[in-house]
Design an enzyme around this catalytic site. Sequence first.
Site, PDB file in Angstrom:
ATOM      1  N   SER A 109       0.153  -1.080  -0.101  1.00  0.00           N
ATOM      2  CA  SER A 109       0.023  -0.203  -0.506  1.00  0.00           C
ATOM      3  C   SER A 109       1.109   0.927   0.115  1.00  0.00           C
ATOM      4  O   SER A 109      -0.059   1.819   0.042  1.00  0.00           O
ATOM      5  CB  SER A 109      -0.870  -0.191   1.534  1.00  0.00           C
ATOM      6  OG  SER A 109      -2.182  -0.780   0.884  1.00  0.00           O
ATOM      7  N   VAL A 110       2.098   1.193   0.398  1.00  0.00           N
ATOM      8  CA  VAL A 110       2.444   2.911  -0.743  1.00  0.00           C
ATOM      9  C   VAL A 110       2.257   3.222  -1.397  1.00  0.00           C
ATOM     10  O   VAL A 110       2.597   3.970  -1.910  1.00  0.00           O
ATOM     11  CB  VAL A 110       4.697   1.702  -0.296  1.00  0.00           C
ATOM     12  CG1 VAL A 110       5.080   3.485  -0.983  1.00  0.00           C
ATOM     13  CG2 VAL A 110       4.999   1.741   1.056  1.00  0.00           C
TER      14      VAL A 110
END
Length: 388
Positions: A109-110
Amino acid sequence: MEKGFHGRPQGLTADNWDRGPFNRWAFQHVRELVPTVNVARGLGHASALPARHETLATVAFSLDGEEDTVGNWLETSHTDGFLVIEGGAVTAEIYDNHMSPRTPQLVQSVSKSVTSAVAGCLVAEGVLDPEDALTRHLPELASTAYAGATIRHVLDMTSGVVFEEDYTAPQSHCARLDAAAGWKPRRHPEWPGTVFDLVLSLGETECAHGSSFRYRSIETDVLAFAMERASGLPLAELVSRHVWAPMGAESDASFTVDPSGYALADGGFNATLRDLGRFGLMVARRGRAGDRQVVPAAWIEDCLRGDPALFNAESRVVLPQGAYRNQFWVEEAGRQVLLCRGVFGQLIYIDLEADFVAVKLSSWPDFVNPAATRRALAAIRAIRDRAR
């Protein structure tokens, strides 16, 4: 430090590649496992990252009354890579688990924050407006729970749409997202075959749009679909043109793609440790990389304006005074620290005031571990504050 696999591990399958212990190998070999699309770095020179390495292993910190050191933390937290940039110079660069400076890692999810950076560019160009109704760009959503929601709502994950962010439940929306994204086999013929089909299947709301923050990975994909429609370009090309090339990335990156070719905005980005550090440094310097304004400074400033009143109790376990804005986590309302976070221990810590960036790439055995995240934040803060 804990070691992973020298080669493709026995027992790795299409169902378990992203789970521990197989993720220790798989996160560095995603292009061998699922379809991907390239994110070109362009033809320019890589932006400079001068080094003045320091020994940080003995830096001490405490958490909940227990003493620890940075060295012990790195050895016991399934580290793949760790990078610290202070004042524009690299003070620590550590690789483990067979990772190297040229190895791309799946950052989960970066990816959301990378997508946000492009959104900021499109807003500045007038291509996208946070107050636009989603249906302006995606009229198909009029028949879904996203009817009446805006770009702002998905940027901040404050739509009222029901989406089960449960990573292990076999029938959850996340399980369906894994299959739709091409990460896992599609076990049920009635499940959506692509990520957009999954969006179109979301028909329930749990609260009014804009009333509260709920972490929903699919919101990033809804945002990306709107960005693609508004710009006429696919996400991988948008990231290359607006962020990766102009910030001076050293290596190409990539996204995993679903069966329709859609690049997975919510978690499919792969990049090297140093380039993730460059991304963090660009954000820390309010969108600038060298003498080039890559992302509008106003967008970075807006990311700091998250409303803690919208935050939920689950998120406060890790960030008691935190918030969420524009696909970034705000460490503490009123402070100038942004976080990019991904499951299994991916983290970019960005302190704009201190001109400080830390990147921790990991392959935890667990999707989410609040205690491990709090430990990582305590260690990184101790590094930042050691000379103060």
